[in-house]
Enzyme design. Structure first.
Site, PDB file in Angstrom:
ATOM      1  N   SER A   1      46.114  30.712 -21.439  1.00 62.22           N
ATOM      2  CA  SER A   1      45.390  29.456 -21.586  1.00 62.22           C
ATOM      3  C   SER A   1      45.398  28.966 -23.026  1.00 62.22           C
ATOM      4  CB  SER A   1      43.970  29.623 -21.051  1.00 62.22           C
ATOM      5  OG  SER A   1      43.277  28.412 -21.061  1.00 62.22           O
TER       6      SER A   1
ATOM      7  N   ASP B   1      44.435  22.013 -22.181  1.00 54.86           N
ATOM      8  CA  ASP B   1      44.644  23.336 -22.757  1.00 54.86           C
ATOM      9  C   ASP B   1      46.015  23.860 -22.340  1.00 54.86           C
ATOM     10  OD1 ASP B   1      44.171  23.956 -20.112  1.00 54.86           O
ATOM     11  OD2 ASP B   1      42.594  25.420 -20.505  1.00 54.86           O
TER      12      ASP B   1
ATOM     13  N   ASP C   1      47.380  25.972 -20.199  1.00 56.75           N
ATOM     14  CA  ASP C   1      47.852  26.043 -18.808  1.00 56.75           C
ATOM     15  C   ASP C   1      47.447  24.817 -18.011  1.00 56.75           C
ATOM     16  OD1 ASP C   1      45.197  26.886 -18.988  1.00 56.75           O
ATOM     17  OD2 ASP C   1      45.320  28.135 -17.203  1.00 56.75           O
TER      18      ASP C   1
ATOM     19  N   ASP D   1      44.717  23.558 -16.912  1.00 55.58           N
ATOM     20  CA  ASP D   1      43.685  23.502 -15.880  1.00 55.58           C
ATOM     21  C   ASP D   1      42.409  22.837 -16.384  1.00 55.58           C
ATOM     22  OD1 ASP D   1      42.927  25.595 -17.551  1.00 55.58           O
ATOM     23  OD2 ASP D   1      42.199  26.867 -15.923  1.00 55.58           O
TER      24      ASP D   1
END
Length: 455
Positions: A103, A245, A247, A249
């Site tokens: 992340s 961010d 990743d 999500d």
């Protein structure tokens, strides 16, 4: 091979697996995690694996896949993906999945986010502890070559993009200018596919996939990482800016002046929008969200349900209540029709729909919801977090409604606060909201004085 228990304890977190690839999350450890996942997370079908753009991700995916295959489990390699793409795939294909990402962490880290079929979360109390213990005890030997699982590839980017677009009314979405900072993360891969064919004019920042993060860390929570986006938004006449961010999500927003907009306000706008299309539905909000979130839900005819912080709790409560949507103060937004998983991309599109429909920039869209000043999350390093929480609870005893659902929450006549221990560090996290600036300052200073006083 035997592994150091201290290393496994360090990398297995409350909600995922995460560590330094040079010394903790090595291919040898990840191979055994894959072998262990075969018996703890996998079922009769294939196991899905996606990955982010970190240089270590391909080798770790290979190790995890070999661990699964060695136990007879077939693997479907989704390739480069955002975490919400992997959640979509798990739900649509009814298969367990692993997303390789750390992340917002620096380049030296990587990690694994695991879910069971239908994107059901795997946390410390629902599989991660078992996984760790099996690796420490020793995973079963690999099966003979002829009995091992097969590995195939599948590209789900286009169906996923269509799925995300399905959350908005494309006919309502008029032209809107937005700057998007991908931070060299996975938003640079998925955003162009999601907005293809929509009347959205995107100014891209750092869309090149690069897990060394040459421009800035992919952590929009840190103000320093928003500076480039703020400058571009102010100079370019954009209605808003979005920052994802690593990743993709989580999503964060700045208004047309470059001012950060609290995630709770974005959550309220999205809740209002969803309840227009789905009247009377239930929406969850974690207990750190601004009061404006439940107030907005109730005013729009929905049912607001308060929940603890953390995705495993939220997804469980969504299943129990049938909630259409859930808001966290930290930039996570969950959608029932996204298999109760979080998606920064879905939230971003619904927000853009609201801005386009209103025909005004973001500051004017959020203005009706921006009525309570807040402290943001304040962190305190303390020797004994629980003793400090108890001391604050004693100091406020009898002065308002309080509960211990998640840390300590106290509601007073002119504001509220929540004080909760971190899951991973010797920290206390304090969030304060007041009816006005004076009430906020008064309450924040009083709680802080008790936190810093001798116990």
């Amino acid at each position: 091979m035997p592994h150091d228990p201290a290393v496994l304890d360090a990398v297995v977190k409350a909600y995922d697996i995460r560590g330094l690839t040079a010394s903790q999350l090595t291919p040898e450890v990840v191979y055994d995690l894959g072998a262990a996942a075969a018996s703890i997370v996998a079922d009769d079908g294939p196991f899905l694996i996606g990955r982010d753009m970190r240089p270590s991700s391909p080798d770790l995916v290979d190790a995890f896949a070999r661990g699964l295959q060695g136990q007879g489990v077939d693997v479907i390699d989704l390739g480069l993906a955002s975490t919400d793409l992997v959640s979509y795939a798990s739900g649509e294909l009814g298969a367990p999945a692993a997303m390789f990402t750390a992340s917002h962490n620096p380049a030296g880290y990587n990690g694994i986010k695991l879910c069971r079929a239908d994107a059901a979360p795997v946390a410390i109390d629902s599989g991660l502890a078992e996984l760790r213990d099996l690796v420490l005890a020793g995973v079963p030997a690999a099966l003979p070559e002829e009995s091992r699982g097969q590995r195939t590839e599948r590209d789900l980017l286009e169906p996923f993009a269509a799925h995300v677009r399905g959350f908005i009314d494309v006919d309502v979405l008029g032209p809107v200018r937005v700057a998007v900072d991908a931070g060299n993360g996975m938003a640079g891969h998925v955003w162009p596919a999601v907005v293809a064919g929509l009347p959205i004019e995107t100014t891209p920042l750092f869309f090149e996939l690069d897990g060394t993060f040459p421009n800035h860390p992919a952590n929009p929570l840190e103000p320093a990482n928003l500076v480039d986006l703020q400058r571009v938004v102010r100079e370019g006449g954009h209605a808003l800016g979005l920052a994802f961010d690593g990743d993709a999500d989580r999503v964060f927003a700045v208004d047309e002046h470059g001012r950060p907009v609290a995630s709770a306000l974005i959550g309220a706008v999205v809740a209002d929008r969803l309840l227009r299309a789905h009247p009377g539905e239930t929406i969850l909000h974690n207990l750190i969200c601004s009061r404006v979130v439940p107030e907005t839900i109730e005013a729009a005819g929905g049912t607001a349900v308060r929940t603890r912080v953390g995705h495993s709790f939220i997804k469980r409560r969504m299943a129990e209540t049938g909630a259409i949507y859930a808001v966290e103060h930290s930039g996570h937004f969950y959608f029932r029709d996204h298999h109760r998983a979080d998606s920064g991309l879905v939230a971003a599109l619904v927000l853009l729909e609201a801005v386009a429909d209103a025909g005004v920039p973001l500051s004017e869209v959020v203005a009706p919801y921006d009525r309570y000043p807040s402290s943001g999350e304040l962190n305190f390093t303390v020797d004994d977090p629980q003793a400090r929480v108890d001391a604050v609870a004693s100091a406020f005893a009898g002065r308002g409604a309080s509960d211990r659902e998640d840390g300590l929450t106290v509601v007073l006549d002119d504001g509220w606060f929540n004080l909760r221990p971190s899951n991973t560090e010797p920290l206390l996290r304090l969030n304060v909201e007041g009816d006005d600036d004076a009430a906020l300052s008064r309450l924040r200073d009083e709680v802080t004085s008790h936190l810093l006083a001798p116990v």
